[in-house]
Design a protein around this motif. Sequence first.
Motif, PDB file in Angstrom:
ATOM      1  N   MET A   1       0.860  -1.203  -0.057  1.00  0.00           N
ATOM      2  CA  MET A   1       0.128   0.071  -0.031  1.00  0.00           C
ATOM      3  C   MET A   1       0.842   1.218  -0.048  1.00  0.00           C
ATOM      4  O   MET A   1       0.489   2.228  -0.605  1.00  0.00           O
ATOM      5  N   SER A   2       1.985   1.270   0.900  1.00  0.00           N
ATOM      6  CA  SER A   2       2.618   2.356   1.006  1.00  0.00           C
ATOM      7  C   SER A   2       3.410   2.667  -0.515  1.00  0.00           C
ATOM      8  O   SER A   2       3.877   3.933  -0.680  1.00  0.00           O
ATOM      9  N   LEU A   3       3.928   1.727  -1.053  1.00  0.00           N
ATOM     10  CA  LEU A   3       4.566   1.714  -2.550  1.00  0.00           C
ATOM     11  C   LEU A   3       3.484   2.496  -3.298  1.00  0.00           C
ATOM     12  O   LEU A   3       3.801   3.371  -4.311  1.00  0.00           O
ATOM     13  N   ILE A   4       2.297   1.997  -3.342  1.00  0.00           N
ATOM     14  CA  ILE A   4       1.150   2.858  -4.305  1.00  0.00           C
ATOM     15  C   ILE A   4       0.963   4.377  -4.094  1.00  0.00           C
ATOM     16  O   ILE A   4       1.169   5.164  -4.748  1.00  0.00           O
ATOM     17  N   ILE A   5       1.010   4.794  -2.492  1.00  0.00           N
ATOM     18  CA  ILE A   5       1.080   6.262  -1.941  1.00  0.00           C
ATOM     19  C   ILE A   5       2.272   6.886  -2.505  1.00  0.00           C
ATOM     20  O   ILE A   5       2.302   7.861  -3.184  1.00  0.00           O
ATOM     21  N   ASN A   6       3.379   6.127  -2.445  1.00  0.00           N
ATOM     22  CA  ASN A   6       4.675   6.817  -2.842  1.00  0.00           C
ATOM     23  C   ASN A   6       4.741   7.113  -4.341  1.00  0.00           C
ATOM     24  O   ASN A   6       4.941   8.143  -4.898  1.00  0.00           O
ATOM     25  N   LEU A   7       4.180   6.321  -5.348  1.00  0.00           N
ATOM     26  CA  LEU A   7       4.016   6.244  -6.544  1.00  0.00           C
ATOM     27  C   LEU A   7       2.899   7.503  -7.089  1.00  0.00           C
ATOM     28  O   LEU A   7       3.182   8.353  -7.820  1.00  0.00           O
ATOM     29  N   VAL A   8       1.894   7.412  -6.436  1.00  0.00           N
ATOM     30  CA  VAL A   8       0.898   8.568  -6.590  1.00  0.00           C
ATOM     31  C   VAL A   8       1.403   9.789  -6.275  1.00  0.00           C
ATOM     32  O   VAL A   8       1.454  10.864  -6.798  1.00  0.00           O
ATOM     33  N   LEU A   9       1.914   9.961  -4.749  1.00  0.00           N
ATOM     34  CA  LEU A   9       2.912  11.219  -4.596  1.00  0.00           C
ATOM     35  C   LEU A   9       3.893  11.694  -5.724  1.00  0.00           C
ATOM     36  O   LEU A   9       3.858  12.640  -5.898  1.00  0.00           O
ATOM     37  N   MET A  10       4.651  10.882  -6.079  1.00  0.00           N
ATOM     38  CA  MET A  10       5.635  10.984  -6.985  1.00  0.00           C
ATOM     39  C   MET A  10       5.252  11.573  -8.333  1.00  0.00           C
ATOM     40  O   MET A  10       5.700  12.465  -8.967  1.00  0.00           O
ATOM     41  N   VAL A  11       4.084  11.017  -8.824  1.00  0.00           N
ATOM     42  CA  VAL A  11       3.371  11.485  -9.958  1.00  0.00           C
ATOM     43  C   VAL A  11       2.922  12.855  -9.684  1.00  0.00           C
ATOM     44  O   VAL A  11       3.108  13.670 -10.785  1.00  0.00           O
ATOM     45  N   PHE A  12       2.231  13.070  -8.919  1.00  0.00           N
ATOM     46  CA  PHE A  12       1.691  14.468  -8.358  1.00  0.00           C
ATOM     47  C   PHE A  12       3.076  15.447  -8.352  1.00  0.00           C
ATOM     48  O   PHE A  12       3.017  16.581  -8.888  1.00  0.00           O
ATOM     49  N   LEU A  13       4.000  14.989  -7.737  1.00  0.00           N
ATOM     50  CA  LEU A  13       5.302  16.128  -7.479  1.00  0.00           C
ATOM     51  C   LEU A  13       5.787  16.214  -9.023  1.00  0.00           C
ATOM     52  O   LEU A  13       6.131  17.449  -9.390  1.00  0.00           O
ATOM     53  N   LEU A  14       5.851  15.404  -9.769  1.00  0.00           N
ATOM     54  CA  LEU A  14       6.554  15.355 -11.222  1.00  0.00           C
ATOM     55  C   LEU A  14       5.759  16.370 -11.815  1.00  0.00           C
ATOM     56  O   LEU A  14       5.911  17.353 -12.675  1.00  0.00           O
ATOM     57  N   THR A  15       4.190  15.985 -11.919  1.00  0.00           N
ATOM     58  CA  THR A  15       3.369  17.175 -12.791  1.00  0.00           C
ATOM     59  C   THR A  15       3.469  18.230 -12.248  1.00  0.00           C
ATOM     60  O   THR A  15       3.393  19.402 -12.975  1.00  0.00           O
ATOM     61  N   ILE A  16       3.497  18.737 -10.710  1.00  0.00           N
ATOM     62  CA  ILE A  16       3.624  20.070 -10.343  1.00  0.00           C
ATOM     63  C   ILE A  16       4.930  20.527 -10.756  1.00  0.00           C
ATOM     64  O   ILE A  16       4.964  21.770 -11.242  1.00  0.00           O
ATOM     65  N   ALA A  17       6.059  19.675 -10.579  1.00  0.00           N
ATOM     66  CA  ALA A  17       7.267  20.521 -11.161  1.00  0.00           C
ATOM     67  C   ALA A  17       7.233  20.756 -12.782  1.00  0.00           C
ATOM     68  O   ALA A  17       7.688  21.903 -12.897  1.00  0.00           O
ATOM     69  N   LEU A  18       6.298  20.167 -13.402  1.00  0.00           N
ATOM     70  CA  LEU A  18       6.407  20.342 -14.994  1.00  0.00           C
ATOM     71  C   LEU A  18       5.545  21.751 -14.971  1.00  0.00           C
ATOM     72  O   LEU A  18       5.873  22.548 -16.049  1.00  0.00           O
ATOM     73  N   ALA A  19       4.345  21.753 -14.139  1.00  0.00           N
ATOM     74  CA  ALA A  19       3.737  23.012 -14.178  1.00  0.00           C
ATOM     75  C   ALA A  19       4.365  24.233 -13.814  1.00  0.00           C
ATOM     76  O   ALA A  19       4.243  25.250 -14.330  1.00  0.00           O
ATOM     77  N   VAL A  20       5.350  23.998 -12.703  1.00  0.00           N
ATOM     78  CA  VAL A  20       6.281  25.230 -12.379  1.00  0.00           C
ATOM     79  C   VAL A  20       6.740  25.705 -13.456  1.00  0.00           C
ATOM     80  O   VAL A  20       7.091  27.048 -13.870  1.00  0.00           O
ATOM     81  N   LEU A  21       7.608  24.760 -14.276  1.00  0.00           N
ATOM     82  CA  LEU A  21       8.167  25.060 -15.385  1.00  0.00           C
ATOM     83  C   LEU A  21       7.704  25.607 -16.655  1.00  0.00           C
ATOM     84  O   LEU A  21       8.057  26.720 -17.274  1.00  0.00           O
ATOM     85  N   LYS A  22       6.435  25.410 -16.695  1.00  0.00           N
ATOM     86  CA  LYS A  22       5.523  25.933 -17.734  1.00  0.00           C
ATOM     87  C   LYS A  22       4.742  27.191 -17.737  1.00  0.00           C
ATOM     88  O   LYS A  22       4.289  27.925 -18.464  1.00  0.00           O
ATOM     89  N   THR A  23       4.522  27.352 -16.189  1.00  0.00           N
ATOM     90  CA  THR A  23       3.675  28.706 -15.908  1.00  0.00           C
ATOM     91  C   THR A  23       4.442  30.029 -16.284  1.00  0.00           C
ATOM     92  O   THR A  23       5.808  29.897 -15.849  1.00  0.00           O
ATOM     93  N   LYS A  24       3.862  31.087 -16.417  1.00  0.00           N
ATOM     94  CA  LYS A  24       4.514  32.358 -16.750  1.00  0.00           C
ATOM     95  C   LYS A  24       3.879  33.417 -15.697  1.00  0.00           C
ATOM     96  O   LYS A  24       4.743  34.342 -15.782  1.00  0.00           O
ATOM     97  N   HIS A  25       2.947  32.847 -14.862  1.00  0.00           N
ATOM     98  CA  HIS A  25       2.546  34.028 -13.975  1.00  0.00           C
ATOM     99  C   HIS A  25       3.322  33.791 -12.382  1.00  0.00           C
ATOM    100  O   HIS A  25       3.173  32.287 -12.047  1.00  0.00           O
ATOM    101  N   LEU A  26       3.961  34.723 -11.980  1.00  0.00           N
ATOM    102  CA  LEU A  26       4.713  34.576 -10.665  1.00  0.00           C
ATOM    103  C   LEU A  26       3.697  34.136  -9.437  1.00  0.00           C
ATOM    104  O   LEU A  26       4.019  33.311  -8.731  1.00  0.00           O
ATOM    105  N   PHE A  27       2.454  34.568  -9.419  1.00  0.00           N
ATOM    106  CA  PHE A  27       1.663  34.089  -8.310  1.00  0.00           C
ATOM    107  C   PHE A  27       1.163  32.685  -8.305  1.00  0.00           C
ATOM    108  O   PHE A  27       1.320  31.917  -7.375  1.00  0.00           O
ATOM    109  N   ALA A  28       1.026  32.082  -9.702  1.00  0.00           N
ATOM    110  CA  ALA A  28       0.585  30.957  -9.691  1.00  0.00           C
ATOM    111  C   ALA A  28       1.954  30.022  -9.453  1.00  0.00           C
ATOM    112  O   ALA A  28       1.796  28.793  -8.889  1.00  0.00           O
TER     113      ALA A  28
END
Length: 188
Positions: A1-28
């Motif tokens: 179960m903890s492996l699934i939670i780790n993988l879900v968290l890592m996918v979210f972290l990667l998604t947010i990291a990519l969103a930070v790279l793509k966003t142009k607005h400082l507040f976002a």
Amino acid sequence: MSLIINLVLMVFLLTIALAVLKTKHLFAMAMLFGLYSLLVAGLFVVLDAPDVAFTEAAVGTGISTVLMLVTLASIKDGHEAVSTGKTRLGPLIICLMMGGLLIYGTHDIAELGDIQSAPNQQVAARYIEKGQEETGVPNLVTAVLASYRGFDTLGEVTVVLTAGIGVLMLLGQRRKIYVKTKGGSRAE
């Protein structure tokens, strides 16, 4: 179960990291950094490191996000977009080299959950068996943080205090405004 939670968290972290790279607005970008830090704190909880999770949640999610938002509020136009000037290759190379060194450094770390590793066989057993006797502190976590790792904890507190004082000094400074007059300029 903890492996699934780790993988879900890592996918979210990667998604947010990519969103930070793509966003142009400082507040976002500031809000995404706060969310990223909150997810990292959740990952630390899953990895059985609640003390690190509390620190990450307080400093990373709380203080850092507030400081970024205060900084955005104090600049002239907080909603301006990030400049899309030249791409600098130097910082990218440095980041990739540092990331490679960090990954290389993890090869000597014991496997997560390996009961035969030295920390689990020697250090943890000693803390559990002799912690209260050697330190006189009834709470084992407090004994480890305050006595066995006291200098490390003192160093961490010193870093946080120094950073806080530095931020207060930066936010407390008033900028001098130079007004042009007929005979030159003067500070106000």
